[in-house]
Scaffold this motif. Structure first.
Motif, PDB file in Angstrom:
ATOM      1  N   PRO A 105      14.077  -8.484  22.595  1.00 47.33           N
ATOM      2  CA  PRO A 105      14.661  -7.292  23.227  1.00 47.33           C
ATOM      3  C   PRO A 105      14.461  -7.312  24.739  1.00 47.33           C
ATOM      4  CG  PRO A 105      12.601  -6.737  22.169  1.00 47.33           C
ATOM      5  CD  PRO A 105      12.881  -8.179  21.827  1.00 47.33           C
ATOM      6  N   TYR A 106      15.444  -6.781  25.443  1.00 45.41           N
ATOM      7  CA  TYR A 106      15.295  -6.574  26.881  1.00 45.41           C
ATOM      8  C   TYR A 106      14.366  -5.388  27.088  1.00 45.41           C
ATOM      9  CZ  TYR A 106      19.264  -9.680  27.656  1.00 45.41           C
ATOM     10  OH  TYR A 106      20.098 -10.760  27.687  1.00 45.41           O
ATOM     11  N   LEU A 107      13.759  -5.332  28.256  1.00 41.82           N
ATOM     12  CA  LEU A 107      12.851  -4.227  28.553  1.00 41.82           C
ATOM     13  C   LEU A 107      13.609  -2.909  28.557  1.00 41.82           C
ATOM     14  CD1 LEU A 107      10.759  -5.843  31.410  1.00 41.82           C
ATOM     15  CD2 LEU A 107      10.103  -5.533  29.029  1.00 41.82           C
ATOM     16  N   LYS A 108      12.952  -1.857  28.084  1.00 41.13           N
ATOM     17  CA  LYS A 108      13.570  -0.536  28.071  1.00 41.13           C
ATOM     18  C   LYS A 108      13.569   0.042  29.475  1.00 41.13           C
ATOM     19  CE  LYS A 108      12.308   0.218  23.318  1.00 41.13           C
ATOM     20  NZ  LYS A 108      11.529   0.981  22.363  1.00 41.13           N
ATOM     21  N   ALA A 109      14.301   1.121  29.661  1.00 39.55           N
ATOM     22  CA  ALA A 109      14.469   1.700  30.996  1.00 39.55           C
ATOM     23  C   ALA A 109      13.211   2.404  31.482  1.00 39.55           C
ATOM     24  CB  ALA A 109      15.636   2.681  30.992  1.00 39.55           C
ATOM     25  N   GLY A 110      12.372   2.903  30.590  1.00 39.08           N
ATOM     26  CA  GLY A 110      11.183   3.664  30.983  1.00 39.08           C
ATOM     27  C   GLY A 110       9.964   2.783  31.143  1.00 39.08           C
ATOM     28  N   TYR A 111       8.810   3.437  31.252  1.00 34.68           N
ATOM     29  CA  TYR A 111       7.543   2.740  31.386  1.00 34.68           C
ATOM     30  C   TYR A 111       7.043   2.287  30.022  1.00 34.68           C
ATOM     31  CZ  TYR A 111       7.315   4.421  36.173  1.00 34.68           C
ATOM     32  OH  TYR A 111       7.589   4.663  37.486  1.00 34.68           O
ATOM     33  N   ALA A 112       6.483   1.091  29.944  1.00 35.32           N
ATOM     34  CA  ALA A 112       5.950   0.555  28.696  1.00 35.32           C
ATOM     35  C   ALA A 112       4.650   1.276  28.343  1.00 35.32           C
ATOM     36  CB  ALA A 112       5.693  -0.939  28.843  1.00 35.32           C
ATOM     37  N   PRO A 113       4.317   1.368  27.051  1.00 42.08           N
ATOM     38  CA  PRO A 113       3.046   1.991  26.666  1.00 42.08           C
ATOM     39  C   PRO A 113       1.837   1.304  27.301  1.00 42.08           C
ATOM     40  CG  PRO A 113       4.443   1.764  24.756  1.00 42.08           C
ATOM     41  CD  PRO A 113       5.131   1.052  25.878  1.00 42.08           C
ATOM     42  N   SER A 114       1.888  -0.014  27.479  1.00 45.57           N
ATOM     43  CA  SER A 114       0.762  -0.700  28.115  1.00 45.57           C
ATOM     44  C   SER A 114       0.617  -0.280  29.576  1.00 45.57           C
ATOM     45  CB  SER A 114       0.931  -2.215  28.010  1.00 45.57           C
ATOM     46  OG  SER A 114       2.123  -2.615  28.641  1.00 45.57           O
ATOM     47  N   THR A 115       1.726   0.002  30.244  1.00 45.89           N
ATOM     48  CA  THR A 115       1.673   0.479  31.625  1.00 45.89           C
ATOM     49  C   THR A 115       1.047   1.864  31.686  1.00 45.89           C
ATOM     50  OG1 THR A 115       3.649  -0.789  32.144  1.00 45.89           O
ATOM     51  CG2 THR A 115       3.062   0.972  33.678  1.00 45.89           C
ATOM     52  N   ILE A 116       1.385   2.712  30.745  1.00 49.54           N
ATOM     53  CA  ILE A 116       0.817   4.063  30.706  1.00 49.54           C
ATOM     54  C   ILE A 116      -0.683   3.979  30.429  1.00 49.54           C
ATOM     55  CG2 ILE A 116       0.864   6.276  29.482  1.00 49.54           C
ATOM     56  CD1 ILE A 116       3.861   5.739  28.978  1.00 49.54           C
ATOM     57  N   ASN A 117      -1.083   3.120  29.491  1.00 54.13           N
ATOM     58  CA  ASN A 117      -2.502   2.963  29.196  1.00 54.13           C
ATOM     59  C   ASN A 117      -3.260   2.407  30.393  1.00 54.13           C
ATOM     60  OD1 ASN A 117      -2.233   3.922  26.608  1.00 54.13           O
ATOM     61  ND2 ASN A 117      -1.977   1.895  25.720  1.00 54.13           N
ATOM     62  N   HIS A 118      -2.642   1.468  31.102  1.00 57.28           N
ATOM     63  CA  HIS A 118      -3.286   0.920  32.297  1.00 57.28           C
ATOM     64  C   HIS A 118      -3.463   2.005  33.366  1.00 57.28           C
ATOM     65  CE1 HIS A 118      -4.421  -1.908  35.395  1.00 57.28           C
ATOM     66  NE2 HIS A 118      -3.479  -1.401  36.168  1.00 57.28           N
ATOM     67  N   CYS A 119      -2.452   2.823  33.526  1.00 59.37           N
ATOM     68  CA  CYS A 119      -2.528   3.921  34.493  1.00 59.37           C
ATOM     69  C   CYS A 119      -3.682   4.858  34.150  1.00 59.37           C
ATOM     70  CB  CYS A 119      -1.202   4.670  34.520  1.00 59.37           C
ATOM     71  SG  CYS A 119      -1.143   6.033  35.666  1.00 59.37           S
ATOM     72  N   LEU A 120      -3.821   5.197  32.879  1.00 57.89           N
ATOM     73  CA  LEU A 120      -4.906   6.084  32.457  1.00 57.89           C
ATOM     74  C   LEU A 120      -6.277   5.425  32.637  1.00 57.89           C
ATOM     75  CD1 LEU A 120      -3.372   7.651  29.247  1.00 57.89           C
ATOM     76  CD2 LEU A 120      -3.689   8.744  31.469  1.00 57.89           C
ATOM     77  N   THR A 121      -6.353   4.127  32.423  1.00 60.44           N
ATOM     78  CA  THR A 121      -7.613   3.415  32.622  1.00 60.44           C
ATOM     79  C   THR A 121      -8.022   3.435  34.089  1.00 60.44           C
ATOM     80  OG1 THR A 121      -7.142   1.990  30.745  1.00 60.44           O
ATOM     81  CG2 THR A 121      -8.766   1.193  32.322  1.00 60.44           C
ATOM     82  N   VAL A 122      -7.071   3.207  34.966  1.00 57.30           N
ATOM     83  CA  VAL A 122      -7.360   3.226  36.401  1.00 57.30           C
ATOM     84  C   VAL A 122      -7.798   4.615  36.841  1.00 57.30           C
ATOM     85  CG1 VAL A 122      -6.310   2.991  38.683  1.00 57.30           C
ATOM     86  CG2 VAL A 122      -5.870   1.282  36.922  1.00 57.30           C
ATOM     87  N   ILE A 123      -7.114   5.633  36.365  1.00 58.96           N
ATOM     88  CA  ILE A 123      -7.470   7.009  36.742  1.00 58.96           C
ATOM     89  C   ILE A 123      -8.849   7.370  36.201  1.00 58.96           C
ATOM     90  CG2 ILE A 123      -6.848   9.429  36.403  1.00 58.96           C
ATOM     91  CD1 ILE A 123      -3.914   8.477  36.467  1.00 58.96           C
ATOM     92  N   SER A 124      -9.128   6.965  34.970  1.00 58.02           N
ATOM     93  CA  SER A 124     -10.440   7.240  34.389  1.00 58.02           C
ATOM     94  C   SER A 124     -11.542   6.548  35.194  1.00 58.02           C
ATOM     95  CB  SER A 124     -10.470   6.770  32.940  1.00 58.02           C
ATOM     96  OG  SER A 124     -11.737   6.962  32.376  1.00 58.02           O
TER      97      SER A 124
END
Length: 144
Positions: free
Chosen positions: A56-75
């Motif tokens: 599959p081609y990448l979807k238009a939104g943010y990937a779940p791994s990107t969201i998890n990475h963002c939360l890890t950085v913020i934490s």
């Protein structure tokens, strides 16, 4: 929290709550990722399948791994400031029980002692090489 969202909500970073972290996750789940805009009108639709590779081609939104990475950085950001007594005492990004369980082996206070033989000395059957070439593991013989 991401500065854009906190600025939009008119909240100081030191006053962010778990509800604000949830708002960030909701926003990231629905927001389009600007790096995935298709500039060529003939390019395939986001999320469609490549006919040649079947991937599959990448979807238009943010990937779940990107969201998890963002939360890890913020934490980590809030944990750093809590360590130096700056900012809030409670991290707005909740820590899951599964994450604590998975990382429990890294806790230095609960370190298990190693076996007396060490990692190189197996307590089972001997290695498949001649005994006179074996070094360590309780043998005193040395190679000729």
């Amino acid at each position: 929290m991401q500065r854009r969202l906190l600025w939009f909500l008119d909240i100081d970073w030191a006053r962010a709550t778990e509800a604000d972290a949830s708002a960030l996750v909701g926003w990231l789940r629905t927001a389009p990722n600007p790096q995935r805009r298709r500039r060529n009108p003939n390019s395939p639709q986001p999320g469609s399948v490549n006919p040649r590779t079947g991937k599959p081609y990448l979807k238009a939104g943010y990937a779940p791994s990107t969201i998890n990475h963002c939360l890890t950085v913020i934490s980590g950001f809030y944990a750093y400031h809590r360590h130096y007594n700056r900012g809030p005492l409670i991290n707005p990004v909740p820590e899951s029980r599964a994450q604590r369980r998975d990382l429990a082996h890294r806790a230095p206070r609960t370190a298990k002692s190693r076996s007396s033989g060490g990692p190189d000395c197996a307590s089972g059957s001997p290695r498949p090489i001649r005994a006179r070439f074996r070094t360590g593991c309780g043998t005193s013989s040395s190679p000729p």
